[in-house]
Design an enzyme around this catalytic site. Sequence first.
Site, PDB file in Angstrom:
ATOM      1  N   SER A 254       0.853  -1.181   0.000  1.00  0.00           N
ATOM      2  CA  SER A 254       0.000   0.000   0.000  1.00  0.00           C
ATOM      3  C   SER A 254       0.887   1.228   0.000  1.00  0.00           C
ATOM      4  O   SER A 254       2.114   1.128   0.036  1.00  0.00           O
ATOM      5  CB  SER A 254      -0.904   0.001   1.223  1.00  0.00           C
ATOM      6  OG  SER A 254      -0.113   0.245   2.375  1.00  0.00           O
ATOM      7  N   LYS A 255       0.224   2.379  -0.024  1.00  0.00           N
ATOM      8  CA  LYS A 255       0.954   3.658  -0.101  1.00  0.00           C
ATOM      9  C   LYS A 255       2.016   3.788   0.979  1.00  0.00           C
ATOM     10  O   LYS A 255       3.049   4.375   0.770  1.00  0.00           O
ATOM     11  CB  LYS A 255      -0.028   4.810   0.013  1.00  0.00           C
ATOM     12  CG  LYS A 255      -0.720   5.119  -1.277  1.00  0.00           C
ATOM     13  CD  LYS A 255      -1.059   6.605  -1.366  1.00  0.00           C
ATOM     14  CE  LYS A 255      -1.960   6.886  -2.552  1.00  0.00           C
ATOM     15  NZ  LYS A 255      -3.387   6.632  -2.229  1.00  0.00           N
ATOM     16  N   ARG A 256       1.714   3.224   2.134  1.00  0.00           N
ATOM     17  CA  ARG A 256       2.672   3.458   3.211  1.00  0.00           C
ATOM     18  C   ARG A 256       3.990   2.711   2.985  1.00  0.00           C
ATOM     19  O   ARG A 256       4.966   2.958   3.672  1.00  0.00           O
ATOM     20  CB  ARG A 256       2.019   3.146   4.565  1.00  0.00           C
ATOM     21  CG  ARG A 256       2.117   1.774   5.046  1.00  0.00           C
ATOM     22  CD  ARG A 256       1.172   1.466   6.190  1.00  0.00           C
ATOM     23  NE  ARG A 256       0.737   0.096   6.039  1.00  0.00           N
ATOM     24  CZ  ARG A 256       1.487  -0.941   6.322  1.00  0.00           C
ATOM     25  NH1 ARG A 256       2.690  -0.769   6.822  1.00  0.00           N
ATOM     26  NH2 ARG A 256       1.055  -2.163   6.114  1.00  0.00           N
ATOM     27  N   HIS A 257       4.033   1.825   1.995  1.00  0.00           N
ATOM     28  CA  HIS A 257       5.308   1.187   1.637  1.00  0.00           C
ATOM     29  C   HIS A 257       6.106   2.025   0.637  1.00  0.00           C
ATOM     30  O   HIS A 257       7.114   1.582   0.110  1.00  0.00           O
ATOM     31  CB  HIS A 257       5.069  -0.193   1.020  1.00  0.00           C
ATOM     32  CG  HIS A 257       4.498  -1.185   1.988  1.00  0.00           C
ATOM     33  ND1 HIS A 257       3.180  -1.589   1.953  1.00  0.00           N
ATOM     34  CD2 HIS A 257       5.061  -1.846   3.019  1.00  0.00           C
ATOM     35  CE1 HIS A 257       2.964  -2.464   2.914  1.00  0.00           C
ATOM     36  NE2 HIS A 257       4.086  -2.634   3.581  1.00  0.00           N
ATOM     37  N   GLY A 258       5.643   3.235   0.341  1.00  0.00           N
ATOM     38  CA  GLY A 258       6.346   4.075  -0.642  1.00  0.00           C
ATOM     39  C   GLY A 258       5.505   4.192  -1.892  1.00  0.00           C
ATOM     40  O   GLY A 258       4.335   3.823  -1.894  1.00  0.00           O
TER      41      GLY A 258
END
Length: 486
Positions: A254-258
């Site tokens: 998801s976005k929080r992985h970059g």
Amino acid sequence: MSDSVRVRFAPSPTGIPHVGNIRTALFNWLFARHYKGSFILRIEDTDVTRKVEGAAEAIFDSLTWLGLDWDEGPGVGGDYGPYFQSQRLEIYQDIAKRLVEGGYVYFCYCSPQRLEEMRREQMKRKQPPGYDRRCRDLTEKERTEFEAQGITPVVRFRMPLEGQIKFQDLIRGEVVFEAATLDDFVLLKSDGYPTYHLANVVDDHLMRISHVLRADEWLSSTPRHIQLYGALGYVPPQFAHLPMILGSDRAKLSKRHGATSLMEYQKQGFLPEAVVNFLALLGWSLDDKTDIISREELVANFSIERVGKAGAIFNHEKLAWMNGMYIRKLSTEEMVQQVMPFLEVGLPKTVTRPISPDYFRQIVPLLQERVRVLGEISELADFFFVEELDYDAELLHKKGMDREGAIAALWVSRERLEACPFDAASLEGVLRPLAAELGLKTGALFGLLRVAVTGRTAAPPLFETMAALGKDRCLKRIEAALARLK
Ligand code: GLU
């Protein structure tokens, strides 16, 4: 299999495409190209509330950037269009009518409020969510009453109440669902628009799709689709649910992985060939060792048999490494073409524009080995372009040399360099013996000069760098270093 293979990528334009969507597109494309079949692009835009302006264009751009050309679809047409579902509403409505006549569906008058309450109750009682079938067996009289109240119903599919629904998945083998766990899903909404389930099944049939390769989040839709295919008398396509893409912590990517948006990778300076190679390995492998695989080799070797079941880890480091490998394969000219736009944007404002491609051409060989993502180029190369270097004077006499020693060494170097032809070999021919003459380790003198001409302690090989910078710049910079020390 050749002429029978027809696969599709069927994104919903609800946001910018991310790596997961595009991995699905890529696997479909590779499958089609491997079997010399057709790759169809269909835009599933029947959810008006989730439609995002510009999302379809972003999908086209992403596919085009990666060279995933489609044989039928928006912009190219084809025998089974239109390829935007919003332009096919009548088809779905006609088919829904057929399902009504056949008794496969029923009208549901439950209000959104009632459904919301039902959901809350289910949560409270820790029951699985799903429609409780209140309208499944309404009497004629009850229906007339609801109609009289002016409620526009939705159309729900009558799922079997018990038994098992099975299908063969090309990746997972036999998949079995208990019918009791699947509710009566909506086919037509009250606004007359079909749901994903109806439009997807109808179009896969009408567009003669042979294989459905899609992300495994759709797995639980498949038993519903199987029932719907049955009700419509259609032969279902073959299914292959692709393994999930995970972040380094093994949670769903998801976005929080970059960055996960595809165009973000383009902006950062990833090459399409590297991204294709990298995405192909998210769930598929050639063998257990090969990492760098060209597009042609991917097409030649792609097979569902080598798609794994386990989640595929998205490793940013590996992508950057792979991109570096592809950057090294570029010719100098290609490199200049690719990099110039990044320099234009990334170099400090003080550097005069336009950047000279001729000057940059000399620098390319020095950077090509070191850059992994083109967007890093300005930071790696800015010292080649700026007028004045900005660094801490202490760097000049850090290791094993005092201020006086550094001044003396720079002074003599300047003098010798003034008389020296500025190619790497001549520079080395002058500077190596000079170190001995000054009683310095070569590392100490070269380190000092590196800081003086580049402003940093780590840079591409010194003599080549000095040659590319040219005599004027180098001498000026050595003078500036001397001024700093004094
Ligand atoms: N429209 C669905 C999506 O957004 C398609 C899923 C499928 O391939 O069936 O991914």
